[in-house]
Motif scaffolding. Structure first.
Motif, PDB file in Angstrom:
ATOM      1  N   ASN A 152      57.280  37.865  36.727  1.00 18.18           N
ATOM      2  CA  ASN A 152      57.037  39.305  36.809  1.00 18.18           C
ATOM      3  C   ASN A 152      55.895  39.662  37.760  1.00 18.18           C
ATOM      4  OD1 ASN A 152      59.043  40.044  34.876  1.00 18.18           O
ATOM      5  ND2 ASN A 152      57.702  39.310  33.258  1.00 18.18           N
ATOM      6  N   GLN A 153      55.388  38.641  38.485  1.00 18.02           N
ATOM      7  CA  GLN A 153      54.332  38.845  39.481  1.00 18.02           C
ATOM      8  C   GLN A 153      53.087  39.488  38.867  1.00 18.02           C
ATOM      9  OE1 GLN A 153      56.221  41.004  42.699  1.00 18.02           O
ATOM     10  NE2 GLN A 153      57.155  39.166  43.526  1.00 18.02           N
ATOM     11  N   LYS A 154      52.723  38.995  37.682  1.00 19.99           N
ATOM     12  CA  LYS A 154      51.506  39.431  37.008  1.00 19.99           C
ATOM     13  C   LYS A 154      50.448  38.346  37.216  1.00 19.99           C
ATOM     14  CE  LYS A 154      52.809  43.233  34.672  1.00 19.99           C
ATOM     15  NZ  LYS A 154      52.090  44.519  34.673  1.00 19.99           N
ATOM     16  N   THR A 155      49.790  38.405  38.363  1.00 23.39           N
ATOM     17  CA  THR A 155      48.865  37.336  38.753  1.00 23.39           C
ATOM     18  C   THR A 155      47.718  37.180  37.759  1.00 23.39           C
ATOM     19  OG1 THR A 155      49.405  37.772  41.064  1.00 23.39           O
ATOM     20  CG2 THR A 155      47.448  36.451  40.633  1.00 23.39           C
TER      21      THR A 155
ATOM     22  N   ARG B 209      41.213  29.683  38.916  1.00 22.28           N
ATOM     23  CA  ARG B 209      40.226  30.244  39.844  1.00 22.28           C
ATOM     24  C   ARG B 209      40.893  30.764  41.117  1.00 22.28           C
ATOM     25  NH1 ARG B 209      35.943  26.475  42.874  1.00 22.28           N
ATOM     26  NH2 ARG B 209      37.842  25.974  44.025  1.00 22.28           N
ATOM     27  N   ASN B 210      41.792  29.976  41.687  1.00 18.45           N
ATOM     28  CA  ASN B 210      42.448  30.380  42.928  1.00 18.45           C
ATOM     29  C   ASN B 210      43.258  31.663  42.746  1.00 18.45           C
ATOM     30  OD1 ASN B 210      41.331  28.194  44.172  1.00 18.45           O
ATOM     31  ND2 ASN B 210      43.211  27.010  44.334  1.00 18.45           N
ATOM     32  N   LEU B 211      43.908  31.802  41.597  1.00 15.13           N
ATOM     33  CA  LEU B 211      44.681  33.018  41.324  1.00 15.13           C
ATOM     34  C   LEU B 211      43.759  34.231  41.170  1.00 15.13           C
ATOM     35  CD1 LEU B 211      47.339  31.554  38.864  1.00 15.13           C
ATOM     36  CD2 LEU B 211      47.804  32.520  41.125  1.00 15.13           C
ATOM     37  N   TYR B 212      42.638  34.032  40.483  1.00 11.65           N
ATOM     38  CA  TYR B 212      41.691  35.144  40.346  1.00 11.65           C
ATOM     39  C   TYR B 212      41.118  35.537  41.700  1.00 11.65           C
ATOM     40  CZ  TYR B 212      41.606  35.123  35.212  1.00 11.65           C
ATOM     41  OH  TYR B 212      41.951  35.234  33.890  1.00 11.65           O
ATOM     42  N   LEU B 213      40.848  34.539  42.542  1.00  9.02           N
ATOM     43  CA  LEU B 213      40.348  34.841  43.889  1.00  9.02           C
ATOM     44  C   LEU B 213      41.372  35.641  44.684  1.00  9.02           C
ATOM     45  CD1 LEU B 213      38.611  31.486  44.923  1.00  9.02           C
ATOM     46  CD2 LEU B 213      37.498  33.689  44.535  1.00  9.02           C
ATOM     47  N   SER B 214      42.664  35.338  44.483  1.00  6.17           N
ATOM     48  CA  SER B 214      43.725  36.024  45.243  1.00  6.17           C
ATOM     49  C   SER B 214      43.812  37.511  44.905  1.00  6.17           C
ATOM     50  CB  SER B 214      45.077  35.357  44.990  1.00  6.17           C
ATOM     51  OG  SER B 214      45.545  35.622  43.671  1.00  6.17           O
TER      52      SER B 214
ATOM     53  N   LEU C  15      34.298  37.768  39.192  1.00  6.86           N
ATOM     54  CA  LEU C  15      33.678  37.386  37.920  1.00  6.86           C
ATOM     55  C   LEU C  15      34.428  36.225  37.273  1.00  6.86           C
ATOM     56  CD1 LEU C  15      31.709  37.782  35.593  1.00  6.86           C
ATOM     57  CD2 LEU C  15      33.214  39.565  34.684  1.00  6.86           C
ATOM     58  N   ARG C  16      35.731  36.390  37.097  1.00  6.73           N
ATOM     59  CA  ARG C  16      36.501  35.336  36.416  1.00  6.73           C
ATOM     60  C   ARG C  16      36.675  34.107  37.319  1.00  6.73           C
ATOM     61  NH1 ARG C  16      38.211  40.134  34.413  1.00  6.73           N
ATOM     62  NH2 ARG C  16      38.140  40.290  32.129  1.00  6.73           N
ATOM     63  N   ALA C  17      36.745  34.302  38.615  1.00  4.10           N
ATOM     64  CA  ALA C  17      36.805  33.158  39.529  1.00  4.10           C
ATOM     65  C   ALA C  17      35.514  32.349  39.424  1.00  4.10           C
ATOM     66  CB  ALA C  17      37.018  33.638  40.964  1.00  4.10           C
ATOM     67  N   GLY C  18      34.376  33.041  39.278  1.00  2.09           N
ATOM     68  CA  GLY C  18      33.093  32.359  39.111  1.00  2.09           C
ATOM     69  C   GLY C  18      33.026  31.587  37.802  1.00  2.09           C
TER      70      GLY C  18
ATOM     71  N   LEU D 192      29.156  27.217  43.946  1.00  2.00           N
ATOM     72  CA  LEU D 192      30.184  28.205  44.283  1.00  2.00           C
ATOM     73  C   LEU D 192      30.281  29.256  43.183  1.00  2.00           C
ATOM     74  CD1 LEU D 192      32.515  29.268  45.988  1.00  2.00           C
ATOM     75  CD2 LEU D 192      34.023  27.632  44.841  1.00  2.00           C
ATOM     76  N   ALA D 193      30.219  28.810  41.937  1.00  2.05           N
ATOM     77  CA  ALA D 193      30.252  29.747  40.806  1.00  2.05           C
ATOM     78  C   ALA D 193      29.081  30.727  40.898  1.00  2.05           C
ATOM     79  CB  ALA D 193      30.193  28.982  39.486  1.00  2.05           C
ATOM     80  N   LEU D 194      27.920  30.203  41.248  1.00  2.00           N
ATOM     81  CA  LEU D 194      26.722  31.043  41.360  1.00  2.00           C
ATOM     82  C   LEU D 194      26.912  32.122  42.416  1.00  2.00           C
ATOM     83  CD1 LEU D 194      23.802  31.420  40.360  1.00  2.00           C
ATOM     84  CD2 LEU D 194      23.074  29.870  42.182  1.00  2.00           C
ATOM     85  N   SER D 195      27.472  31.742  43.578  1.00  2.00           N
ATOM     86  CA  SER D 195      27.672  32.713  44.662  1.00  2.00           C
ATOM     87  C   SER D 195      28.660  33.801  44.248  1.00  2.00           C
ATOM     88  CB  SER D 195      28.159  32.008  45.924  1.00  2.00           C
ATOM     89  OG  SER D 195      29.457  31.470  45.740  1.00  2.00           O
TER      90      SER D 195
END
Length: 543
Positions: free
Chosen positions: A105-108, A139-144, A149-152, A177-180
């Protein structure tokens, strides 16, 4: 029972968004009876995992997973409930279902949440490789979708998994990376956690001053006294490892004065750390009472990790006082490490034991120590390679996706170009066809015009010849016969003369000058039949 922060925040947001309908008797206010939303709120009110699970499942039963957000929240609630019940196989199955349906359903966002839930399950199972893999995908999906916040947070969980497998370099990279990412969101608690993880990585690699600086920075982001005590404890241990026992003791005394804010395990740890550090500074210090007090607390709490540490410290304490006692505590430390399935703790216990036992007893411990040391180094190397491979595989996968997209875009451009060329060629062909038709028509019309002109010239030439020759001959004949011919013959000759003259006028050119009007009147008059009279008036006044 305390809900995890992530699940609680989602629940509150969901209820704020959806809780705007009419109240129904015996159902939570704001939702229709037997609705998925009502069951969701009933589950939150139930609090007990088993009861929550019943309501979440009942809500999910009412519909299928489409694009309706409530169903993903119900799935997440089911996963949470199974985790609390420690039924990890079931929670894993529902996590997979969330990922699968969210992808369709393309719910990233919910696909990323599904991978995060899998990472948490693997963390419970101490399967750090899979914890890392799923946190990485999440993480990669959240970045996309731009969710820093959640990627961190996922990057921080990756760092924790690597630290658990002694990959401290990789752990520091992901914690940095999380810190940045987290600094963009100003989330204090997680920024502090990232700095703490970087400090742990530096301390484990012997960079004590760097670790102290990391802990000091993390302390500024502490959101509770409990967190502050944890940072101070880590700073004290870094000072102790660096040989600055006095400073370490100052921090540990401060921490122990605030023990009412610590949980039971932390309380025992703080007491043990202070006593052991005081003994390291002065081996004659009488620290047996606090060491044993910490041990009793850990036995009561069944804290296997803490017990390993207490037994080791007591073994060290007795090493120069009572070797029998020292050996007994060293053996208990080894047993506690094995029960806790901690190979690093077991290795430390074996190292301590080898310094106490007689040479004739040491052989079995040496063999185990060498085997364990080799296996840990191999495991550490494999872990580093594993984490690097996951990163490389994902980067390669992304590169393949990018290449496919680029190839698809190239093919699309080529298709558009071919389409444009086809249109241009079609238009060109149509233009040529129209031009050819127009040219053919023009030439045909020109030919017709030339043909008409040629006919006209021929007729004009003939009419002139008739006028100049035949009409004149007829006129001369009439003049010669006027005296001898009868009136009937003369009338016939006059008729012939008029006909020849009219033929000449009909085919002659029209004068456009001063003679236009007389010629026009003459032409009209000659075209009439004999029994018709034409009367013209006022023609001289026409301009």
């Amino acid at each position: 029972m305390k809900l995890p922060e992530h699940f609680l925040v989602l629940s509150i947001l969901f209820l704020i968004i959806l809780g705007c309908g009419k109240s129904t008797k015996n159902n939570p206010p704001g939702f229709k009876e037997d609705s998925a939303e009502a069951y969701f709120q009933q589950a939150l009110n139930a609090k007990e995992p088993s009861k929550m699970l019943v309501h979440f499942k009942e809500g999910l039963r009412l519909g299928t997973i489409t694009n309706d957000t409530i169903e993903y929240y119900l799935l997440d609630g089911i996963i949470y409930s199974f985790n609390k019940l420690k039924e990890y196989d079931s929670s894993m199955a529902y996590s997979e279902k969330m990922i699968r349906q969210a992808r369709i359903n393309q719910k990233t966002y919910f696909e990323a949440l599904g991978y995060y839930r899998k990472a948490v399950i693997h963390q419970y199972l101490n399967n750090y490789k899979e914890q890392f893999r799923n946190a990485f995908k999440s993480r990669n999906l959240y970045l996309s979708i731009g969710d820093s916040l959640r990627a961190g947070k996922r990057s921080l969980e990756m760092a924790n998994a690597q630290s658990s497998m002694s990959d401290y370099t990789g752990s520091q990279e992901n914690a940095t990376l999380a810190l940045s990412l987290l600094q963009k969101t100003k989330d204090s608690s997680y920024i502090g956690s990232a700095l703490n993880q970087i400090g742990i990585a530096n301390r484990e690699r012997g960079f004590y001053q760097d670790a102290i600086a990391n802990y000091e920075s993390g302390l500024k982001y502490s959101t509770s006294t409990e967190d502050s005590l944890s940072f101070l404890n880590n700073m004290a241990l870094a000072y102790r490892d660096n040989g600055d026992f006095s400073k370490a003791i100052d921090y540990l005394k401060l921490i122990n004065s605030k023990n009412e804010y610590a949980d039971k395990e932390s309380h025992a740890r703080f007491i043990d750390n202070l006593a052991y550090t005081e003994w390291l500074r002065d081996s004659t210090a009488n620290v047996l009472v606090p060491l044993k007090s910490s041990l009793e607390m850990r036995l009561k709490n069944n804290d296997l990790k803490g017990l390993t540490s207490s037994y080791n410290h007591l073994s060290d304490y007795y090493s120069n006082k009572d070797r029998v006692q020292a050996k007994e505590y060293a053996v208990m430390s080894l047993e506690a490490a094995r029960k806790n399935d901690s190979k690093i703790s077991e290795l430390n216990a074996l190292e301590n034991l080898l310094g106490i036992v007689e040479p004739r007893e040491s052989e079995k411990y040496i063999r185990r120590y060498l085997h364990l040391n080799d296996s840990l180094k191999t495991a550490e190397l494999k872990a580093k390679n594993f984490f690097a491979k996951i990163k490389l595989d994902e980067e390669q996968k992304q590169k393949e996706i990018d290449d496919l997209q680029a190839e698809s875009f190239k093919q699309q451009l080529e298709s558009e170009e071919l389409k444009n060329q086809t249109i241009i060629l079609s238009l060109g062909g149509l233009l040529i066809l129209v031009s050819s038709g127009f040219g053919f028509y023009y030439l045909k019309q020109r030919h017709e015009k030339e043909k008409i002109q040629e006919i006209h010239l021929t007729e004009t030439r003939i009419s002139k010849k008739i006028h100049d020759e035949l009409a004149n001959d007829v006129y001369n004949v009439m003049s010669g016969m006027q005296e001898i011919a009868s009136n009937d013959i003369m009338n016939k000759l006059d008729h012939i003369y008029n006909r020849t003259r009219n033929i000449s006028r009909e085919n002659s050119s029209i004068p456009l000058g001063e003679n236009y009007l007389p010629h026009l009147i003459s032409t009209i008059s000659s075209s009439l039949s004999e029994n018709i009279r034409l009367i013209l008036r006022g023609e001289e006044s026409i301009n």
